[in-house]
Scaffold this active site. Sequence first.
Site, mmCIF file in Angstrom:
data_model
loop_
_atom_site.group_PDB
_atom_site.id
_atom_site.type_symbol
_atom_site.label_atom_id
_atom_site.label_comp_id
_atom_site.label_asym_id
_atom_site.label_seq_id
_atom_site.Cartn_x
_atom_site.Cartn_y
_atom_site.Cartn_z
ATOM 1 N N GLU A 111 0.832 -1.215 0.000
ATOM 2 C CA GLU A 111 0.000 0.000 0.000
ATOM 3 C C GLU A 111 0.861 1.257 0.000
ATOM 4 O OE1 GLU A 111 -3.107 -0.034 -0.563
ATOM 5 O OE2 GLU A 111 -3.813 -2.019 0.048
ATOM 6 N N ASP A 252 -4.557 -9.784 -8.235
ATOM 7 C CA ASP A 252 -4.908 -8.856 -9.313
ATOM 8 C C ASP A 252 -3.782 -7.984 -9.877
ATOM 9 O OD1 ASP A 252 -4.866 -7.550 -6.857
ATOM 10 O OD2 ASP A 252 -6.888 -6.727 -6.973
ATOM 11 N N GLU A 345 -18.620 -7.143 -3.078
ATOM 12 C CA GLU A 345 -17.247 -7.637 -2.990
ATOM 13 C C GLU A 345 -17.139 -9.042 -3.564
ATOM 14 O OE1 GLU A 345 -15.227 -5.381 -2.884
ATOM 15 O OE2 GLU A 345 -14.290 -5.256 -0.922
ATOM 16 N N GLU A 366 -12.785 -0.399 -10.065
ATOM 17 C CA GLU A 366 -12.352 -1.305 -11.142
ATOM 18 C C GLU A 366 -13.270 -1.366 -12.369
ATOM 19 O OE1 GLU A 366 -11.957 -1.934 -7.965
ATOM 20 O OE2 GLU A 366 -9.802 -2.271 -7.740
ATOM 21 N N THR A 472 -1.504 1.035 -10.128
ATOM 22 C CA THR A 472 -2.738 0.373 -9.702
ATOM 23 C C THR A 472 -3.579 1.237 -8.772
ATOM 24 O OG1 THR A 472 -3.667 -1.746 -8.968
ATOM 25 C CG2 THR A 472 -1.782 -0.897 -7.723
HETATM 26 C C1 DMJ Z 1 -6.739 -0.142 -5.077
HETATM 27 O O1 DMJ Z 1 -6.169 0.192 -3.868
HETATM 28 C C2 DMJ Z 1 -5.742 -0.736 -5.993
HETATM 29 O O2 DMJ Z 1 -6.270 -0.691 -7.284
HETATM 30 C C3 DMJ Z 1 -5.389 -2.145 -5.654
HETATM 31 O O3 DMJ Z 1 -4.546 -2.762 -6.607
HETATM 32 C C4 DMJ Z 1 -6.599 -3.009 -5.490
HETATM 33 N N1 DMJ Z 1 -7.780 -2.244 -5.613
HETATM 34 C C5 DMJ Z 1 -7.898 -1.073 -4.827
HETATM 35 C C6 DMJ Z 1 -9.200 -0.354 -5.089
HETATM 36 O O4 DMJ Z 1 -10.261 -1.223 -5.238
#
Ligand code: DMJ
Length: 566
Positions: A111, A252, A345, A366, A472
């Site tokens: 994170e 993911d 979810e 997403e 991401t």
């Molecule tokens: C984000 O913090 C990032 O995209 C992470 O890779 C997974 N998804 C969350 C948001 O849903």
Amino acid sequence: PQHPGVKLINIFLDRHPAANSLPSKGGAADLNLERIKSMFYHAYNSYLDNAFPYDELRPLTCDGQDTWGRKPTSMFSPLKVLGNHTEFQRVASILQDTVDFDIDVNASVFETNIRVVGGLLSAHLLAGRAGMELEPGWPCSGPLLRMAAEAARRLIPAFQTPTGMPYGTVNLLHGVSPTETPVTCTAGVGTFILEFATLSRLTGDPTFEDVARRALTALWKTRSDIGLVGNHIDVLSKKWVAQDAGIGAGVDSYFEYLVKGAILLQDEELLNMFHAYDAAIQNYTRFDDWYLWVQMHKGTVSMPIFQSLEAFWPGLQSLLGNLDSAVRTFQNYYSVWRQFGGLPEFYSIPQGYTVDKREGYPLRPELIESAMYLFRATGDHTYLQLGLDALESIEKVSRTPCGYASVKDLRDHQLDNRMESFFLAETIKYLYLLFDPTHFLHGGGMEGDGSWEEGGEGGQCVLGAGGFIFNTEAHPLDPAALYCCSRHSKERQELRDALLSLSHPKKKAGSQSKPADERTEEPPQSQSESIALKPGEKKTLPTLSCPVQPFSARLSVLGQVFSDNS
Ligand code: DMJ
């Protein structure tokens, strides 16, 4: 199929008048952009007035909380997307004056990378367009870049493992705790190459890219005989602790970074890795354009569910030109959105309904992200319709007097006291970009704000010319800046080598030129301190933990319970 007790919740009947007309540029399009801007400012101002400097706003109690170590650096790129340069500059100067990484805080390595390092790098790269004063040499130097490098340096101790795969958590001051679990999720190992390679190529310090590549190589070697990876791995023993293979939670962004890393770095090896995984994923996990979870060694179905995090997949596939299957998968996911007015979810595919304790929608980006890519690829207004649906449902269900609240349960629209930072950094940004097809972040060197800019010593860099790659957390990175700065540092290096070769014999070529499978797993020569773990040190039994799942998770997969300790 529909669950017997399903009460269809259609929250779209009562539409905003503007939502009935889909945009071409101007008119309804501008109206939608204005509505998205006002959504952003309601969320942003509520956060600033009531939660800053905490990481997150708690919209129901209208106060703040820390979730990722008090580094609210995700605000820059949305401000730039919306064109608010004054606020961008104000936030940049506040953060430069206040952020201190010398703190005794246990932070999620994943994170911190995607939010803090990614947020700062992106801010650094957008600083010119946001009208900030630039130091000579930008984008290869600058205060925000130095902050990003400093944040990343605090993460490096986590990578000093025998395998090169990082621990999930690191103390920013003391390194990895001797009691830290060695078990982390796949995404927690393979989601660094975008930020770390950007850092290395901008600064000329190879340490970051080296550790990210070493982790990727180690992970690649652990794939099963049928070509799949599991969900949680022990970074010391390389044993797969949770063996569910799929494209959602815990995995993911690993796949996302192979594709985007290949594009950002023009790296065929990363692309080949993705293609090999993709072949196995299509073969074992795809059924009727849904993607299920399967056992990584046998390919047998372990969970026939769709997770909202998986909705990035059609967008990723569209980047590779796999449009047909991306479109069909998007339609599946969009049907779930229409059923509930958001993405739960977890969604049981055979039952056509939500899964117990996973009925929430924490305002994730997403599906909107995929809609943005697919609209650009196809021009089909279905994707704009999803954008309008999202706008309507978030306004109607989640808006509170103090920002926007996550939906705790999509069946009855109960709310949760959280507004995650990805709502500002990602959800609203992708929504805005979906409705603004000429935005400079889509690339293409348009007029005005979209035109290319100059940088580098002597102004010889043309920036923004190759489009942008989103990390991401939706922070845009500029491939042209990487190219430009590596070219300069290569020239400087050649000069240094030439001078050195006058007095010393030539150095051996580095490991980077070897194919992944032939590389040694020796740690790279790091410029950072080593971790607190000592060889032979006794460790407590591992608790399963995954830095990717902030939702105070106790996620049970195949009878195992994963606790989110972050
Ligand atoms: C984000 O913090 C990032 O995209 C992470 O890779 C997974 N998804 C969350 C948001 O849903």
